[in-house]
Write a protein that holds these residues in place. Structure first.
Motif, PDB file in Angstrom:
ATOM      1  N   GLU A 169      18.671  13.090   9.474  1.00 23.14           N
ATOM      2  CA  GLU A 169      19.907  12.830  10.218  1.00 23.14           C
ATOM      3  C   GLU A 169      20.782  11.766   9.572  1.00 23.14           C
ATOM      4  O   GLU A 169      22.003  11.922   9.476  1.00 23.14           O
ATOM      5  N   HIS A 170      20.148  10.658   9.129  1.00 17.07           N
ATOM      6  CA  HIS A 170      20.934   9.502   8.697  1.00 17.07           C
ATOM      7  C   HIS A 170      21.082   9.375   7.182  1.00 17.07           C
ATOM      8  O   HIS A 170      21.937   8.625   6.707  1.00 17.07           O
ATOM      9  N   GLY A 171      20.252  10.063   6.400  1.00 15.73           N
ATOM     10  CA  GLY A 171      20.339   9.948   4.948  1.00 15.73           C
ATOM     11  C   GLY A 171      20.255   8.515   4.472  1.00 15.73           C
ATOM     12  O   GLY A 171      21.162   8.041   3.773  1.00 15.73           O
ATOM     13  N   PRO A 172      19.173   7.782   4.807  1.00 15.15           N
ATOM     14  CA  PRO A 172      19.083   6.359   4.457  1.00 15.15           C
ATOM     15  C   PRO A 172      18.895   6.135   2.950  1.00 15.15           C
ATOM     16  O   PRO A 172      18.552   7.052   2.205  1.00 15.15           O
ATOM     17  N   ASP A 173      19.132   4.893   2.543  1.00 19.29           N
ATOM     18  CA  ASP A 173      18.878   4.481   1.157  1.00 19.29           C
ATOM     19  C   ASP A 173      17.453   3.978   0.991  1.00 19.29           C
ATOM     20  O   ASP A 173      16.894   4.050  -0.106  1.00 19.29           O
ATOM     21  N   LEU A 174      16.891   3.453   2.084  1.00 17.69           N
ATOM     22  CA  LEU A 174      15.564   2.840   2.038  1.00 17.69           C
ATOM     23  C   LEU A 174      14.814   3.156   3.328  1.00 17.69           C
ATOM     24  O   LEU A 174      15.394   3.139   4.412  1.00 17.69           O
ATOM     25  N   ALA A 175      13.513   3.419   3.184  1.00 14.93           N
ATOM     26  CA  ALA A 175      12.652   3.605   4.356  1.00 14.93           C
ATOM     27  C   ALA A 175      11.510   2.601   4.292  1.00 14.93           C
ATOM     28  O   ALA A 175      10.909   2.401   3.232  1.00 14.93           O
ATOM     29  N   ILE A 176      11.228   1.967   5.412  1.00  9.85           N
ATOM     30  CA  ILE A 176      10.059   1.098   5.549  1.00  9.85           C
ATOM     31  C   ILE A 176       9.079   1.845   6.439  1.00  9.85           C
ATOM     32  O   ILE A 176       9.390   2.174   7.591  1.00  9.85           O
ATOM     33  N   VAL A 177       7.891   2.133   5.913  1.00 11.01           N
ATOM     34  CA  VAL A 177       6.979   3.058   6.583  1.00 11.01           C
ATOM     35  C   VAL A 177       5.577   2.459   6.698  1.00 11.01           C
ATOM     36  O   VAL A 177       5.021   1.953   5.715  1.00 11.01           O
ATOM     37  N   ASP A 178       5.010   2.520   7.893  1.00 10.84           N
ATOM     38  CA  ASP A 178       3.625   2.120   8.105  1.00 10.84           C
ATOM     39  C   ASP A 178       2.697   3.198   7.540  1.00 10.84           C
ATOM     40  O   ASP A 178       2.985   4.389   7.649  1.00 10.84           O
ATOM     41  N   VAL A 179       1.580   2.781   6.931  1.00  9.87           N
ATOM     42  CA  VAL A 179       0.615   3.744   6.404  1.00  9.87           C
ATOM     43  C   VAL A 179       0.042   4.601   7.522  1.00  9.87           C
ATOM     44  O   VAL A 179      -0.028   5.825   7.422  1.00  9.87           O
ATOM     45  N   ILE A 198       1.871   7.770   4.753  1.00  8.92           N
ATOM     46  CA  ILE A 198       1.932   8.113   3.331  1.00  8.92           C
ATOM     47  C   ILE A 198       2.419   9.551   3.152  1.00  8.92           C
ATOM     48  O   ILE A 198       3.292   9.828   2.320  1.00  8.92           O
ATOM     49  N   VAL A 199       1.841  10.476   3.932  1.00  4.74           N
ATOM     50  CA  VAL A 199       2.250  11.881   3.839  1.00  4.74           C
ATOM     51  C   VAL A 199       3.736  12.027   4.146  1.00  4.74           C
ATOM     52  O   VAL A 199       4.477  12.739   3.446  1.00  4.74           O
ATOM     53  N   ALA A 200       4.195  11.327   5.180  1.00  3.77           N
ATOM     54  CA  ALA A 200       5.605  11.403   5.563  1.00  3.77           C
ATOM     55  C   ALA A 200       6.503  10.781   4.503  1.00  3.77           C
ATOM     56  O   ALA A 200       7.605  11.280   4.236  1.00  3.77           O
ATOM     57  N   ALA A 201       6.052   9.684   3.888  1.00  3.39           N
ATOM     58  CA  ALA A 201       6.846   9.031   2.843  1.00  3.39           C
ATOM     59  C   ALA A 201       7.032   9.961   1.651  1.00  3.39           C
ATOM     60  O   ALA A 201       8.135  10.065   1.088  1.00  3.39           O
ATOM     61  N   VAL A 202       5.958  10.633   1.251  1.00  3.30           N
ATOM     62  CA  VAL A 202       6.041  11.579   0.131  1.00  3.30           C
ATOM     63  C   VAL A 202       6.984  12.727   0.478  1.00  3.30           C
ATOM     64  O   VAL A 202       7.823  13.144  -0.335  1.00  3.30           O
ATOM     65  N   GLU A 203       6.875  13.240   1.699  1.00  2.00           N
ATOM     66  CA  GLU A 203       7.742  14.338   2.131  1.00  2.00           C
ATOM     67  C   GLU A 203       9.199  13.890   2.210  1.00  2.00           C
ATOM     68  O   GLU A 203      10.121  14.654   1.833  1.00  2.00           O
ATOM     69  N   ALA A 204       9.435  12.664   2.676  1.00  2.00           N
ATOM     70  CA  ALA A 204      10.800  12.149   2.783  1.00  2.00           C
ATOM     71  C   ALA A 204      11.459  12.062   1.404  1.00  2.00           C
ATOM     72  O   ALA A 204      12.639  12.387   1.245  1.00  2.00           O
ATOM     73  N   ALA A 248      14.411   5.191  -1.599  1.00  2.00           N
ATOM     74  CA  ALA A 248      13.482   4.088  -1.853  1.00  2.00           C
ATOM     75  C   ALA A 248      12.549   3.950  -0.658  1.00  2.00           C
ATOM     76  O   ALA A 248      12.988   4.077   0.491  1.00  2.00           O
ATOM     77  N   VAL A 249      11.267   3.708  -0.924  1.00  2.00           N
ATOM     78  CA  VAL A 249      10.273   3.625   0.145  1.00  2.00           C
ATOM     79  C   VAL A 249       9.421   2.376  -0.038  1.00  2.00           C
ATOM     80  O   VAL A 249       8.841   2.162  -1.105  1.00  2.00           O
ATOM     81  N   LEU A 250       9.348   1.566   1.003  1.00  2.00           N
ATOM     82  CA  LEU A 250       8.452   0.423   1.044  1.00  2.00           C
ATOM     83  C   LEU A 250       7.409   0.691   2.124  1.00  2.00           C
ATOM     84  O   LEU A 250       7.734   0.774   3.306  1.00  2.00           O
ATOM     85  N   VAL A 251       6.162   0.864   1.706  1.00  2.00           N
ATOM     86  CA  VAL A 251       5.072   1.155   2.628  1.00  2.00           C
ATOM     87  C   VAL A 251       4.396  -0.151   3.046  1.00  2.00           C
ATOM     88  O   VAL A 251       4.126  -1.014   2.201  1.00  2.00           O
ATOM     89  N   LEU A 252       4.130  -0.283   4.337  1.00  2.00           N
ATOM     90  CA  LEU A 252       3.437  -1.446   4.864  1.00  2.00           C
ATOM     91  C   LEU A 252       2.041  -1.048   5.337  1.00  2.00           C
ATOM     92  O   LEU A 252       1.860   0.024   5.921  1.00  2.00           O
ATOM     93  N   SER A 253       1.063  -1.909   5.078  1.00  2.00           N
ATOM     94  CA  SER A 253      -0.309  -1.629   5.488  1.00  2.00           C
ATOM     95  C   SER A 253      -0.936  -2.899   6.050  1.00  2.00           C
ATOM     96  O   SER A 253      -0.640  -4.005   5.589  1.00  2.00           O
ATOM     97  N   ALA A 254      -1.809  -2.730   7.041  1.00  2.00           N
ATOM     98  CA  ALA A 254      -2.462  -3.889   7.647  1.00  2.00           C
ATOM     99  C   ALA A 254      -3.485  -4.504   6.703  1.00  2.00           C
ATOM    100  O   ALA A 254      -3.781  -5.691   6.785  1.00  2.00           O
ATOM    101  N   TYR A 255      -4.053  -3.689   5.814  1.00  2.00           N
ATOM    102  CA  TYR A 255      -5.026  -4.194   4.852  1.00  2.00           C
ATOM    103  C   TYR A 255      -5.003  -3.295   3.617  1.00  2.00           C
ATOM    104  O   TYR A 255      -4.357  -2.247   3.610  1.00  2.00           O
ATOM    105  N   VAL A 256      -5.682  -3.719   2.568  1.00  2.00           N
ATOM    106  CA  VAL A 256      -5.640  -2.997   1.295  1.00  2.00           C
ATOM    107  C   VAL A 256      -6.295  -1.632   1.434  1.00  2.00           C
ATOM    108  O   VAL A 256      -7.445  -1.524   1.853  1.00  2.00           O
ATOM    109  N   GLU A 257      -5.546  -0.587   1.111  1.00  2.00           N
ATOM    110  CA  GLU A 257      -6.054   0.780   1.104  1.00  2.00           C
ATOM    111  C   GLU A 257      -5.700   1.373  -0.254  1.00  2.00           C
ATOM    112  O   GLU A 257      -4.633   1.926  -0.454  1.00  2.00           O
TER     113      GLU A 257
END
Length: 217
Positions: free
Chosen positions: A43-53, A64-70, A78-87
């Motif tokens: 809908e919005h065609g963003p420049d950057l997405a911040i996505v939880d794992v 992660i699956v959604a980030a790859v699809e996006a 551009a995608v910045l993925v956030l995670s609670a711990y190292v994966e």
């Protein structure tokens, strides 16, 4: 910069939105699950997405699956993925999709506002950024392919994996820019990355490093 935030923790989601808006950035949508995230990207065609794992319904790898699809739907996103711990596996999965403008950061870094904003701008500008803790954990696991590199070259590659440029690496290691350039040329040579390679050799070197550390093939 138009930003979509996908995070199921409502406090973190709204906190991020407030922080970014205070910095003058345009948060066009905040969502709590992967389907809504993909809908917002369309809908919005963003420049950057911040996505939880991890997001509903299974809280496994939806982010992660959604980030790859996006990125498939919107090349250059551009995608910045956030995670609670190292994966490590998820970090590798993200970066092996290729391209620029990718970051993987632990959520605890968000509280370090200037550091977080620096990473955000770096990723939005087409750079890469990997959380130092991810790099540190990858470094402790030996792999034969990395034995070609000297200790200093491994230091340089680790900082490359964090997304630092040559000058920043030189400052961190207290050496000259010329020395860093020499180390990077040696890294490329030892990892069999020829100057004629069509891919970005810097990104490829980091990807091979991550694959080697996680045992990916």
């Amino acid at each position: 910069m138009r930003i979509v935030i996908a995070e199921d923790d409502s406090l973190l989601r709204e906190g991020l939105a407030l922080l970014l808006k205070a910095e003058g950035l345009d948060v066009v949508a905040t969502v709590a699950n992967a389907p809504d995230f993909l809908a917002a990207v369309d809908e919005h065609g963003p420049d950057l997405a911040i996505v939880d794992v991890r997001m509903p319904p299974t809280n496994t790898d939806e982010g992660i699956v959604a980030a790859v699809e996006a990125r498939r739907r919107r090349p250059g996103l551009a995608v910045l993925v956030l995670s609670a711990y190292v994966e490590q596996a998820f970090a590798t999965e993200l970066f092996t999709t290729g391209g620029s403008g990718l970051g993987y950061l632990l959520k605890e870094r968000v509280g370090r506002v200037e550091e977080f904003l620096d990473v955000l701008r770096r990723v939005a500008g087409g750079g890469t950024a990997i959380d130092p803790e991810v790099v540190a954990q990858l470094m402790v696991r030996p792999d034969n392919r990395l034995e070609r590199l000297s200790a200093r070259e491994r230091d340089v590659l680790a900082l490359m994996a964090e997304g630092l440029g040559n000058s920043a690496i030189a400052a961190r290691l207290v050496v000259t820019d010329g020395a860093v350039h020499k180390h990077i040329r040696s890294i490329f040579a030892k990892l069999d990355l020829a100057p004629t390679d069509s891919a970005d050799r810097r990104v490829t070197a980091v990807l091979r490093y991550l694959k080697a550390r996680t045992g990916a093939r």
